[in-house]
Design a protein around this motif. Structure first.
Motif, PDB file in Angstrom:
ATOM      1  N   ALA A 138      -8.553  -1.472   3.572  1.00 11.92           N
ATOM      2  CA  ALA A 138      -9.092  -1.936   2.292  1.00 11.92           C
ATOM      3  C   ALA A 138      -8.053  -1.808   1.189  1.00 11.92           C
ATOM      4  O   ALA A 138      -7.928  -2.694   0.326  1.00 11.92           O
ATOM      5  N   HIS A 139      -7.278  -0.729   1.208  1.00 13.99           N
ATOM      6  CA  HIS A 139      -6.248  -0.551   0.177  1.00 13.99           C
ATOM      7  C   HIS A 139      -5.068  -1.482   0.387  1.00 13.99           C
ATOM      8  O   HIS A 139      -4.451  -1.936  -0.578  1.00 13.99           O
ATOM      9  N   ALA A 140      -4.753  -1.764   1.635  1.00 13.80           N
ATOM     10  CA  ALA A 140      -3.669  -2.716   1.904  1.00 13.80           C
ATOM     11  C   ALA A 140      -4.039  -4.113   1.404  1.00 13.80           C
ATOM     12  O   ALA A 140      -3.222  -4.798   0.776  1.00 13.80           O
ATOM     13  N   VAL A 141      -5.274  -4.528   1.662  1.00 10.13           N
ATOM     14  CA  VAL A 141      -5.731  -5.831   1.157  1.00 10.13           C
ATOM     15  C   VAL A 141      -5.767  -5.828  -0.367  1.00 10.13           C
ATOM     16  O   VAL A 141      -5.342  -6.793  -1.028  1.00 10.13           O
ATOM     17  N   GLY A 142      -6.256  -4.742  -0.957  1.00  8.89           N
ATOM     18  CA  GLY A 142      -6.309  -4.635  -2.410  1.00  8.89           C
ATOM     19  C   GLY A 142      -4.932  -4.701  -3.049  1.00  8.89           C
ATOM     20  O   GLY A 142      -4.765  -5.224  -4.157  1.00  8.89           O
ATOM     21  N   ALA A 143      -3.934  -4.186  -2.345  1.00  8.37           N
ATOM     22  CA  ALA A 143      -2.574  -4.162  -2.896  1.00  8.37           C
ATOM     23  C   ALA A 143      -1.937  -5.540  -2.959  1.00  8.37           C
ATOM     24  O   ALA A 143      -1.003  -5.765  -3.735  1.00  8.37           O
ATOM     25  N   VAL A 144      -2.413  -6.489  -2.142  1.00  9.38           N
ATOM     26  CA  VAL A 144      -1.768  -7.806  -2.092  1.00  9.38           C
ATOM     27  C   VAL A 144      -2.613  -8.913  -2.714  1.00  9.38           C
ATOM     28  O   VAL A 144      -2.098 -10.001  -2.976  1.00  9.38           O
ATOM     29  N   THR A 145      -3.880  -8.654  -2.979  1.00 12.34           N
ATOM     30  CA  THR A 145      -4.733  -9.730  -3.473  1.00 12.34           C
ATOM     31  C   THR A 145      -4.411 -10.106  -4.921  1.00 12.34           C
ATOM     32  O   THR A 145      -3.960  -9.262  -5.704  1.00 12.34           O
ATOM     33  N   TRP A 205      -0.650   0.913  -2.298  1.00 13.61           N
ATOM     34  CA  TRP A 205       0.146   1.057  -1.076  1.00 13.61           C
ATOM     35  C   TRP A 205       0.367   2.534  -0.750  1.00 13.61           C
ATOM     36  O   TRP A 205       0.358   2.928   0.438  1.00 13.61           O
ATOM     37  N   ALA A 206       0.576   3.345  -1.752  1.00  9.11           N
ATOM     38  CA  ALA A 206       0.800   4.777  -1.519  1.00  9.11           C
ATOM     39  C   ALA A 206      -0.424   5.443  -0.905  1.00  9.11           C
ATOM     40  O   ALA A 206      -0.306   6.281   0.004  1.00  9.11           O
ATOM     41  N   VAL A 207      -1.617   5.076  -1.393  1.00  6.28           N
ATOM     42  CA  VAL A 207      -2.845   5.623  -0.818  1.00  6.28           C
ATOM     43  C   VAL A 207      -2.986   5.191   0.642  1.00  6.28           C
ATOM     44  O   VAL A 207      -3.351   5.985   1.518  1.00  6.28           O
ATOM     45  N   ALA A 208      -2.678   3.919   0.919  1.00  5.38           N
ATOM     46  CA  ALA A 208      -2.732   3.438   2.300  1.00  5.38           C
ATOM     47  C   ALA A 208      -1.764   4.214   3.183  1.00  5.38           C
ATOM     48  O   ALA A 208      -2.097   4.570   4.330  1.00  5.38           O
ATOM     49  N   ILE A 243     -11.256   6.110   8.377  1.00  7.28           N
ATOM     50  CA  ILE A 243      -9.991   6.219   7.641  1.00  7.28           C
ATOM     51  C   ILE A 243      -9.133   4.969   7.844  1.00  7.28           C
ATOM     52  O   ILE A 243      -8.418   4.538   6.923  1.00  7.28           O
ATOM     53  N   VAL A 244      -9.205   4.340   9.014  1.00  4.69           N
ATOM     54  CA  VAL A 244      -8.466   3.088   9.226  1.00  4.69           C
ATOM     55  C   VAL A 244      -9.056   1.978   8.356  1.00  4.69           C
ATOM     56  O   VAL A 244      -8.321   1.175   7.763  1.00  4.69           O
ATOM     57  N   THR A 245     -10.374   1.935   8.247  1.00  2.00           N
ATOM     58  CA  THR A 245     -11.021   0.949   7.371  1.00  2.00           C
ATOM     59  C   THR A 245     -10.624   1.183   5.920  1.00  2.00           C
ATOM     60  O   THR A 245     -10.335   0.229   5.174  1.00  2.00           O
ATOM     61  N   PHE A 246     -10.600   2.448   5.515  1.00  2.00           N
ATOM     62  CA  PHE A 246     -10.195   2.814   4.157  1.00  2.00           C
ATOM     63  C   PHE A 246      -8.754   2.368   3.891  1.00  2.00           C
ATOM     64  O   PHE A 246      -8.448   1.795   2.832  1.00  2.00           O
ATOM     65  N   GLU A 247      -7.881   2.606   4.861  1.00  2.00           N
ATOM     66  CA  GLU A 247      -6.481   2.202   4.732  1.00  2.00           C
ATOM     67  C   GLU A 247      -6.349   0.690   4.614  1.00  2.00           C
ATOM     68  O   GLU A 247      -5.611   0.171   3.758  1.00  2.00           O
TER      69      GLU A 247
END
Length: 388
Positions: A81-88, A161-164, A75-79
């Motif tokens: 991944a979404h944080a990186v996706g939100a800023v790329t 970001w909300a999913v993260a 779940i930390v890896t999943f979080e």
């Protein structure tokens, strides 16, 4: 049902929201990252393929880890991944984050399915599975529409970001609520990986995995292409798309909840009743899709029947794979996601035919028909010899 089971369902809710949310975000992603909508659409395929490959692979790698460590790590890896996706600002990087998120999701679900069965008595696997999968159904009710609204209001990055953010309380809950011991530590002398993989040679296990994949393919074939049915075939405004998706989600929640109370002791009757009704329902929805009232009612019914039948079959996978205590969840996850990936691809081929927007609904009916044709002559062995 024990509290840790609901904590796992919270994480499944976050992951289910992520899996389905892109349907309403692709145009914005394409525009922001300067790619076509078609190119952006491969993000969905990347996630599905990552789930299929990741479930058995990651489960095999994590089989000797502590269950708490495995679930928390996924779940930390999943979080992340979404944080990186939100800023790329790079589409290839976003694509990579979807693959990583899918692998983490697959690993989490595979372990969670196995863990959920160990948190309850052997005769309550179906009820435990229903609680776990309720996270996915609630995601279709609230998470996906909410993500679409948030994306329209603040942009697609806000949804990531909300999913993260949703992962934070789920991770804390797992840290506090899931025992630290691993499956191996609690079942000393259990089978080696080769022995667990040998379970895949069991005809009944392969049968229920195939049927589960076919039913889930039918579900996703129809669900994925409901939007044009709502706006073009039924002639409703775009606002009604969210209403229809919510109705499908409410139906799926009802179906998985009811089936969860029946699938342990009475799987045969559940399959015998829901299968034919589901077969009738998809063509009926295709024929009556231009009638808004009928459309709304049948979407709810099909959601309930699809998840009642699908969750019952996946429960049977867990029973039949009882000899694979650390890999059973990955077999169930793989079956689900083979269907989730294949269904929309099959349905998409009907859109350019004379059937038009209702073509996917007819393909859903065809997939259910294939499942029933396979199941009918083998109906006496589907639930026979089940290990409890």
């Amino acid at each position: 049902m024990p509290l840790p089971l609901y904590l796992l369902a919270m994480a499944v809710f976050a992951m289910g929201t992520s899996e389905f949310m892109l349907a309403g975000l692709l145009p914005d992603i394409a525009s922001d990252l300067d790619v076509t909508v078609g190119t952006a659409g491969v993000l969905t395929s990347a996630f599905a393929l990552g789930m299929i490959v990741g479930a058995p692979l990651v489960a095999a790698l994590a089989r000797n880890w502590s269950r708490r460590f495995s679930l928390l790590g996924f779940i930390v890896t999943f979080e992340a991944a979404h944080a990186v996706g939100a800023v790329t600002t790079s589409f290839p990087v976003l694509f990579a984050t979807r693959v990583v998120a899918a692998l983490a999701n697959a690993g989490f679900l595979a372990v969670a399915l196995t863990v959920s069965a160990t948190l309850v008595s052997p005769a309550k696997k179906g009820r435990a599975l229903a609680v776990l999968l309720s996270g996915t159904t609630v995601a279709t009710i609230a998470g996906v529409p909410g993500g679409s609204v948030l994306g329209a209001w603040l942009g697609w990055r806000a949804t990531f970001w909300a999913v993260a953010a949703l992962c934070v309380p789920a991770a804390l809950g797992i840290l506090k609520g899931i025992p630290a011991g691993g499956v191996k530590e609690e079942a000393t002398g259990g089978p080696a990986l080769r022995g667990e993989l040998a379970e895949l040679a069991k005809p009944r296990l392969i049968l229920v995995m195939l049927l589960g994949a076919l039913v889930n393919a039918a579900t996703f074939a129809g669900f994925t292409f409901l939007a044009p049915v709502v706006t073009d075939t039924a002639g409703l405004s775009e606002l009604w798309i969210s209403v229809v998706l919510v109705l499908f989600g409410v139906g799926s929640f009802a179906g998985v909840t009811v089936a969860g109370r029946l699938s342990d002791q009475h799987p045969g009757p559940v399959i015998a009743v829901t299968g034919p009704l589901l077969l009738i329902g998809w063509p009926a929805l295709a024929v009556l899709a231009d009638e808004p009232v009928a459309l709304l009612a049948l979407v709810f019914v099909q959601g309930a029947l699809s998840f009642a039948l699908g969750s019952t079959l996946i429960t049977q996978v867990l029973y039949e794979a009882a000899g694979a205590p650390t890999m059973a969840g990955s077999y169930a996850t793989a079956a689900l996601n083979v269907g989730a990936a294949a269904g929309p691809l099959i349905a998409a081929t009907t859109l350019s035919t004379a059937l038009g927007h209702v073509g996917p609904l007819w393909s859903s009916g065809l997939l259910v028909a294939v499942a029933l044709l396979i199941a009918f002559p083998l109906r006496t062995v589907i639930v026979a010899g089940r290990t409890t």
